[in-house]
Write an enzyme that holds these catalytic residues in place. Structure first.
Site, short mmCIF file in Angstrom:
data_model
loop_
_atom_site.label_atom_id
_atom_site.label_comp_id
_atom_site.label_asym_id
_atom_site.label_seq_id
_atom_site.Cartn_x
_atom_site.Cartn_y
_atom_site.Cartn_z
N ARG A 46 0.85 -1.19 0.00
CA ARG A 46 0.00 0.00 0.00
C ARG A 46 0.88 1.23 0.00
NH1 ARG A 46 2.60 1.95 3.71
NH2 ARG A 46 1.10 3.63 3.77
N ALA A 48 0.70 5.25 -2.09
CA ALA A 48 0.53 5.64 -3.49
C ALA A 48 1.72 5.28 -4.38
CB ALA A 48 0.22 7.13 -3.55
N ARG A 89 -7.86 -0.46 -6.32
CA ARG A 89 -8.19 0.58 -5.33
C ARG A 89 -8.37 1.89 -6.11
NH1 ARG A 89 -4.31 1.15 -0.32
NH2 ARG A 89 -6.15 2.17 0.62
N GLN A 194 -1.60 2.34 10.24
CA GLN A 194 -0.36 2.43 9.47
C GLN A 194 0.69 3.29 10.21
OE1 GLN A 194 -3.44 2.72 8.14
NE2 GLN A 194 -3.48 2.38 5.93
N ASP A 235 -2.17 10.67 -1.86
CA ASP A 235 -2.60 9.61 -2.77
C ASP A 235 -3.04 10.16 -4.12
OD1 ASP A 235 -3.23 8.64 0.19
OD2 ASP A 235 -2.81 6.90 -1.09
N ASN A 244 -5.50 12.22 0.89
CA ASN A 244 -4.58 11.45 1.70
C ASN A 244 -5.38 10.70 2.74
OD1 ASN A 244 -1.70 10.82 2.13
ND2 ASN A 244 -2.03 11.76 4.14
N LYS A 245 -4.67 9.89 3.54
CA LYS A 245 -5.36 9.06 4.53
C LYS A 245 -6.35 9.85 5.37
CE LYS A 245 -5.03 5.64 4.77
NZ LYS A 245 -5.93 4.79 3.96
C1 LIG Z 1 3.63 8.01 0.18
S1 LIG Z 1 1.94 8.12 -0.04
C2 LIG Z 1 1.34 7.08 1.21
C3 LIG Z 1 -0.11 7.30 1.45
O1 LIG Z 1 -0.84 6.09 1.19
C4 LIG Z 1 -1.55 5.75 2.37
O2 LIG Z 1 -2.77 5.16 2.14
P1 LIG Z 1 -2.88 3.54 2.20
O3 LIG Z 1 -2.05 3.08 3.37
O4 LIG Z 1 -4.37 3.30 2.36
O5 LIG Z 1 -2.36 3.05 0.87
C5 LIG Z 1 -1.72 7.06 3.07
O6 LIG Z 1 -2.74 7.84 2.49
C6 LIG Z 1 -0.36 7.65 2.87
O7 LIG Z 1 -0.25 9.00 3.13
#
Ligand SMILES: CSC[C@H]1O[C@H](OP(=O)(O)O)[C@H](O)[C@@H]1O
EC number: 5.3.1.23
Length: 339
Positions: A46, A48, A89, A194, A235, A244-245
């Site tokens: 996971r 981006a 996704r 995370q 993202d 973003n998250k």
């Molecule tokens: C370096 S961008 C990482 C970005 O991705 C995460 O989402 P996910 O863990 O659901 O893929 C999160 O938004 C992070 O900031």
């Protein structure tokens, strides 16, 4: 331990299985596209930029299997696999970007054997570019940090979210390399944690001081003047805002209220100049992620949830976007943000 989060090996696409961290470090190999899609959907891989690399390797894997498996029409098989990868996704733009960068070349070759070789070469190039890009982002971002500071970050925008090094955490790593004293406050980032499971794991392994807090504690620390700046990943960066998250927008609003710099660290592959925030599908994930915790049920069965994986932060709340080409600041009329 691998020096990359995702890589190519004989059997297919290798990746660090992130749902098991921090208790267990395990590498898995995805031998076909359906297994890679499952890994993306389960957040085994996971982040981006890492999704961009996964999309690229996924098309290369589809080519390899179509060639070796004599799966009927080679191109139809590869295009079908590419569609599966793209849809795994919806919010991070990098996934489709990685798939399309390889697919566009695949469709220009007529010899399947040459196609498979070229697809892998491009996917490897994308992975190498991503690490270099993260280091350039890190270097530009480190210039923003005082010689000693406390940085709040959310979710994981580290090496585990990229091919290596990281974006938001890449800035922190570069600043530490430049002998700056950086303390990190990592928001645990409910519901999938995370921030505690991955960011705290990464930084503690690097010997970088990190303290984990619950997401709702961030505002209090900002009020107490214990945060010098906020740095997050992204993202998808649209013409008017940053996805973003979930929880990022909350931090941006409070940072603005307390006049604390709010930085977004992201590569060009995360920019989407063709859309505004209103156009974007925000991934909604399953009820179980909120209704249970460490094996316990934390919600009465009849109670529904809203489980958005991301939120959108207007550019008006962003101090600067840190990219591999430098900083983008207000009024954000940069070409990467223009259709
Ligand atoms: C370096 S961008 C990482 C970005 O991705 C995460 O989402 P996910 O863990 O659901 O893929 C999160 O938004 C992070 O900031």
């Amino acid at each position: 331990m691998q020096d990359r989060t995702i890589w190519w090996e004989e059997g297919g696409v290798g990746l660090i299985e992130q749902t098991l961290l921090p208790e267990e470090y395990r590498e898995v190999v995805c031998a076909d596209v359906p297994r890679l899609v499952l890994a993306i959907r389960r957040l085994e891989v996971r982040g981006a930029p890492a999704l961009g690399v996964a999309g690229a390797y996924g098309v290369a894997l589809a080519c390899k299997n179509a060639l070796e498996g004599h799966e009927g029409d080679f191109y139809r098989s590869v295009e079908g696999a590419a569609a599966l990868l793209r849809s795994a996704r919806p919010t991070a733009v990098n996934l489709a970007w990685g798939v399309d960068r390889v697919l566009s070349v695949v469709l220009t070759e007529s010899d399947p054997a040459k196609v498979a070789a070229r697809a892998l070469a491009i996917a490897e190039q994308i992975a190498d570019e991503d690490e270099e890009t993260c280091r350039r982002i890190g270097s530009y971002g480190a210039e923003l940090l005082p010689d000693e500071c406390t940085v709040l970050t959310h979710c994981n925008a580290g090496a585990l979210a990229c091919a290596a090094w990281g974006t938001a955490l890449g800035v922190i790593r570069s600043a530490v390399e430049e002998k700056k004293i950086v303390r990190v406050i990592s928001c645990e980032t409910r519901p999938l944690l995370q921030g505690s499971r991955l960011t705290a794991w990464e930084l503690s392994r690097d010997g970088i001081p990190v303290t984990t807090i619950i997401d709702s504690e961030a505002a209090y620390l900002m009020q107490k003047k214990e945060i010098d700046c906020v740095i997050v990943g992204a993202d998808r960066i649209c013409t008017d805002g940053v996805f973003n998250k979930i929880g990022t927008y909350m931090h941006a609003v409070v940072a603005a209220y307390h006049q604390i710099p709010f930085y977004v660290a992201a590569p060009r592959s995360t920019f989407d100049p063709l859309h505004t925030m209103a156009d974007i599908i925000v991934e909604e994930r399953g009820r179980e992620e909120i209704a249970s915790l460490f094996g316990r049920t934390t919600l009465p069965d009849a109670v529904p949830v809203k489980n958005y994986a991301f939120d959108g932060t207007p550019l008006s709340l962003v101090t600067a976007i840190i990219t591999e080409e430098g900083l983008i600041r207000a009024p954000f009329d940069h070409p990467w943000l223009m259709p």
